[in-house]
Design an enzyme around this catalytic site. Structure first.
Site, PDB file in Angstrom:
ATOM      1  N   ARG A 185     -13.409 -10.663   4.470  1.00 33.75           N
ATOM      2  CA  ARG A 185     -12.709 -10.395   3.210  1.00 33.75           C
ATOM      3  C   ARG A 185     -12.714 -11.607   2.289  1.00 33.75           C
ATOM      4  O   ARG A 185     -12.412 -12.719   2.719  1.00 33.75           O
ATOM      5  CB  ARG A 185     -11.257  -9.980   3.490  1.00 33.75           C
ATOM      6  CG  ARG A 185     -10.436  -9.757   2.224  1.00 33.75           C
ATOM      7  CD  ARG A 185      -9.078  -9.179   2.547  1.00 33.75           C
ATOM      8  NE  ARG A 185      -8.222 -10.088   3.288  1.00 33.75           N
ATOM      9  CZ  ARG A 185      -7.428 -11.006   2.723  1.00 33.75           C
ATOM     10  NH1 ARG A 185      -7.422 -11.179   1.409  1.00 33.75           N
ATOM     11  NH2 ARG A 185      -6.659 -11.762   3.476  1.00 33.75           N
TER      12      ARG A 185
ATOM     13  N   GLY B  54      -1.160 -16.313  -2.270  1.00 33.17           N
ATOM     14  CA  GLY B  54      -2.180 -16.640  -3.272  1.00 33.17           C
ATOM     15  C   GLY B  54      -2.090 -15.830  -4.540  1.00 33.17           C
ATOM     16  O   GLY B  54      -1.862 -16.362  -5.622  1.00 33.17           O
TER      17      GLY B  54
ATOM     18  N   HIS C 178      -5.127 -13.589  11.039  1.00 34.48           N
ATOM     19  CA  HIS C 178      -4.531 -13.309   9.738  1.00 34.48           C
ATOM     20  C   HIS C 178      -4.708 -11.868   9.268  1.00 34.48           C
ATOM     21  O   HIS C 178      -3.743 -11.215   8.901  1.00 34.48           O
ATOM     22  CB  HIS C 178      -5.131 -14.259   8.708  1.00 34.48           C
ATOM     23  CG  HIS C 178      -4.634 -14.076   7.313  1.00 34.48           C
ATOM     24  ND1 HIS C 178      -3.295 -14.174   6.990  1.00 34.48           N
ATOM     25  CD2 HIS C 178      -5.282 -13.808   6.153  1.00 34.48           C
ATOM     26  CE1 HIS C 178      -3.140 -13.981   5.688  1.00 34.48           C
ATOM     27  NE2 HIS C 178      -4.325 -13.739   5.155  1.00 34.48           N
TER      28      HIS C 178
ATOM     29  N   ALA D  88       0.828  -1.208   0.000  1.00 37.13           N
ATOM     30  CA  ALA D  88       0.000   0.000   0.000  1.00 37.13           C
ATOM     31  C   ALA D  88       0.864   1.260   0.000  1.00 37.13           C
ATOM     32  O   ALA D  88       0.713   2.133  -0.863  1.00 37.13           O
ATOM     33  CB  ALA D  88      -0.937  -0.008   1.203  1.00 37.13           C
TER      34      ALA D  88
ATOM     35  N   ARG E 193     -13.585 -17.832   3.948  1.00 42.12           N
ATOM     36  CA  ARG E 193     -12.649 -18.147   5.021  1.00 42.12           C
ATOM     37  C   ARG E 193     -13.282 -18.240   6.404  1.00 42.12           C
ATOM     38  O   ARG E 193     -12.900 -19.092   7.204  1.00 42.12           O
ATOM     39  CB  ARG E 193     -11.529 -17.097   5.059  1.00 42.12           C
ATOM     40  CG  ARG E 193     -10.519 -17.268   3.957  1.00 42.12           C
ATOM     41  CD  ARG E 193      -9.459 -16.206   4.024  1.00 42.12           C
ATOM     42  NE  ARG E 193      -8.490 -16.401   2.948  1.00 42.12           N
ATOM     43  CZ  ARG E 193      -7.512 -15.557   2.668  1.00 42.12           C
ATOM     44  NH1 ARG E 193      -7.372 -14.466   3.384  1.00 42.12           N
ATOM     45  NH2 ARG E 193      -6.683 -15.798   1.686  1.00 42.12           N
TER      46      ARG E 193
ATOM     47  N   GLU F  75      -9.848 -19.783  -5.605  1.00 41.14           N
ATOM     48  CA  GLU F  75      -9.681 -19.711  -4.154  1.00 41.14           C
ATOM     49  C   GLU F  75     -11.047 -19.642  -3.488  1.00 41.14           C
ATOM     50  O   GLU F  75     -12.075 -19.490  -4.162  1.00 41.14           O
ATOM     51  CB  GLU F  75      -8.814 -18.501  -3.757  1.00 41.14           C
ATOM     52  CG  GLU F  75      -7.338 -18.706  -4.048  1.00 41.14           C
ATOM     53  CD  GLU F  75      -6.453 -17.641  -3.413  1.00 41.14           C
ATOM     54  OE1 GLU F  75      -6.972 -16.785  -2.668  1.00 41.14           O
ATOM     55  OE2 GLU F  75      -5.237 -17.665  -3.648  1.00 41.14           O
TER      56      GLU F  75
ATOM     57  N   HIS G  43      -7.080 -17.096   9.109  1.00 40.93           N
ATOM     58  CA  HIS G  43      -6.805 -17.934   7.930  1.00 40.93           C
ATOM     59  C   HIS G  43      -6.961 -19.395   8.332  1.00 40.93           C
ATOM     60  O   HIS G  43      -6.413 -19.825   9.345  1.00 40.93           O
ATOM     61  CB  HIS G  43      -5.400 -17.684   7.389  1.00 40.93           C
ATOM     62  CG  HIS G  43      -5.212 -18.204   5.997  1.00 40.93           C
ATOM     63  ND1 HIS G  43      -5.084 -19.545   5.724  1.00 40.93           N
ATOM     64  CD2 HIS G  43      -5.179 -17.566   4.802  1.00 40.93           C
ATOM     65  CE1 HIS G  43      -4.953 -19.710   4.413  1.00 40.93           C
ATOM     66  NE2 HIS G  43      -5.010 -18.527   3.838  1.00 40.93           N
TER      67      HIS G  43
END
Length: 506
Positions: free
Chosen positions: A366, A43, A331, A14, A270, A109, A224
């Protein structure tokens, strides 16, 4: 007086992307204290490339994962700007992995309805991207990096962020800037078991909140599902892209357990997979479940996931041959400093970008591999707004030296921070995990307040006390937000357990 045009706190994707999208005539100072989590991202980056796929499908998957609490304009901004940012990365020199048809390879995923996660270096996307961008930063004449800096205070003048007080090399200093960007990553290191780098404790959120910046959704901590406990290096994330190519999850009795829980089975979002593993571990009294790749070819797995293969090989495990013990760990922080689509906070000239920010794009959970994309899209937006407003910004006359508050603060070595961090990690891991109970959250709150009370009095006596104050304060923000909201997505609360005892004396 030390000044700079743009001060960026954090050197992950970022912060780096903001810096590289700013014109070279601006003086940029970047500041970091610990290693970035961006390099650990395995990933990849989610982007709609398949002919059957679409922006609309990616948007819907993101909303579904986030329990439709996401801000729709933020989600559209994220996904519709993905192609441009990927093209930008390619122009900068990032080499994505290609398939036999010479197209960028996209994999599946959790939570995605189509294969849309593109990657580099097999399972080393973060490392591949960051190594290249770091070279660009190091060769830029207008960018200076201050390494080993600890944040102490955000300097505010008439609701305008104008500087940062920090400690570096046992000296407390202040730097002023026309634009300040918080890009420090998450707070996973508040937990004993995490995929995060050491030092990811959310101090930027604390000092921003103290200065009056609005924060939100602190209760949403994503765990995670599949982390492997290294023999010597803590927890190692195993990307769900392995499940995307067909790996199963097995319980202690070697049975698959995701089939009746969700239509996507091992590729459910997740929060659902982590909760399912939590329940299995609780019922079997085992410390882990198994990741099963025995029906997949070892040669393929070695080529597709080289980093994971090598890491497991060091511990005597072979993908495609052995069952791999995995467990959920802390995570990703979904909440953080509130921003608009341009990364602006409610404090003038203060921006936030990446995991430390809360744009509302992720909702209550997320979607996998939207995080690196978030850094790119909103990092570009932050840079654009800085450029558009720079000529109209000037630093005010400083009438009071912010260092006066810190002039008697000691910077010598102390064990205070380590002790407080260990206490916080125990509290958060015990009571603010995947499944939460109001009674446990109340215990956590009381223990954190007990830690915080004496720190208020001695906060300015020592740098370690100030850091401890930030650490405990952020943890309390998470707990209080969790207490004030019902179960949803990452924030999963169950019916009260009876007969719980308080934390041991800390």
């Amino acid at each position: 007086m030390k000044t700079t045009d743009v001060l960026i706190i954090g050197t992950g994707l970022a912060g780096t992307y903001v810096a590289l999208n700013l014109p070279t005539h601006l003086e940029i100072t970047m500041m970091c204290h610990h290693s970035t989590n961006s390099t650990l991202a395995q990933g990849g980056i989610a982007i709609s490339l398949d002919q059957k796929d679409s922006f609309e499908a990616h948007i819907e998957d993101t909303l579904t994962a986030g329990r439709h609490t996401n801000k729709l304009d933020a989600v559209k901004t994220l996904i519709e700007n993905a192609p441009y940012q990927i093209q930008t990365l390619k122009k900068l020199g990032v080499e994505f992995d290609y398939d036999a048809q010479k197209k960028i390879h996209a994999t599946l995923e959790g939570g995605h309805s189509y294969p849309r996660v593109i990657h580099a270096g097999g399972d080393q996307t973060g490392q591949s991207v960051m190594s290249l961008l770091d070279q660009k930063i190091e060769s830029a004449n207008n960018i200076q990096i201050l390494k080993g800096a600890s944040l102490l205070e955000l300097v505010i003048h008439d609701q305008q962020a104008i500087g940062i007080v920090y400690e570096m090399n046992e000296t407390i200093q202040v730097i002023y800037a026309k634009h300040i960007v918080m890009a420090t990553g998450g707070l996973g290191d508040l937990y004993t078991h995490t995929t995060n780098q050491e030092g990811s404790t959310g101090e930027a959120i604390a000092i921003a909140a103290f200065a009056g910046a609005k924060c939100q959704d602190m209760r949403y901590i994503q765990f995670h599902p599949t982390a492997y406990k290294n023999k010597d290096k803590g927890y190692f994330l195993i990307t769900e892209a392995i499940r995307g190519v067909g790996a199963y999850l097995l319980d202690a009795h070697k049975n698959r357990f995701m089939d009746p829980i969700h239509p996507l089975k091992e590729l459910a979002p997740r929060d659902i997979v982590s909760k399912a593993i939590y329940d299995v571990i609780a019922s079997t009294q085992e410390a882990f479940v198994y990741l099963d790749t025995r029906h997949l070819k070892t040669k393929y797995l070695k080529e597709r996931f080289p980093n994971i293969y090598k890491t497991l090989e060091k511990d005597g495990l072979t993908l495609g041959v052995d069952l791999v013990p995995v467990t959920p760990v802390a995570h990703y922080a979904i909440g953080g400093i509130c921003t608009d689509l341009m990364g602006r906070t409610n404090l003038m000239n203060l921006y936030a970008c990446g995991e430390v920010a809360s744009t509302g794009v992720h909702g209550a959970n997320r979607l996998a591999s939207n995080s690196l994309l978030e850094c790119l899209v909103f990092g570009k937006n932050v840079a654009e707004h800085i450029v558009s407003s720079h000529e109209h910004i000037s630093l005010p006359s400083i009438t009071k030296d912010p260092l006066d508050t810190w002039k008697h603060t000691k910077t010598t070595v102390s064990n205070s921070y380590k002790i407080h961090k260990a206490c916080v990690q125990e509290i958060m891991t015990k009571y603010v995990g995947i499944v939460r109970y109001d009674h446990q959250l109340k215990l956590a709150k009381s223990e954190l307040i007990r830690l915080l009370s004496p720190l208020k009095k001695i906060r300015f006596d020592h740098v370690d006390h100030a850091k401890s104050y930030n650490l405990v304060s952020v943890s309390l923000m998470v707990v209080e937000d969790a207490l004030n909201h019902e179960s949803l997505g990452c924030h999963y609360k169950e019916i009260e357990k009876k007969g719980l005892k308080s934390c041991k004396d800390l």
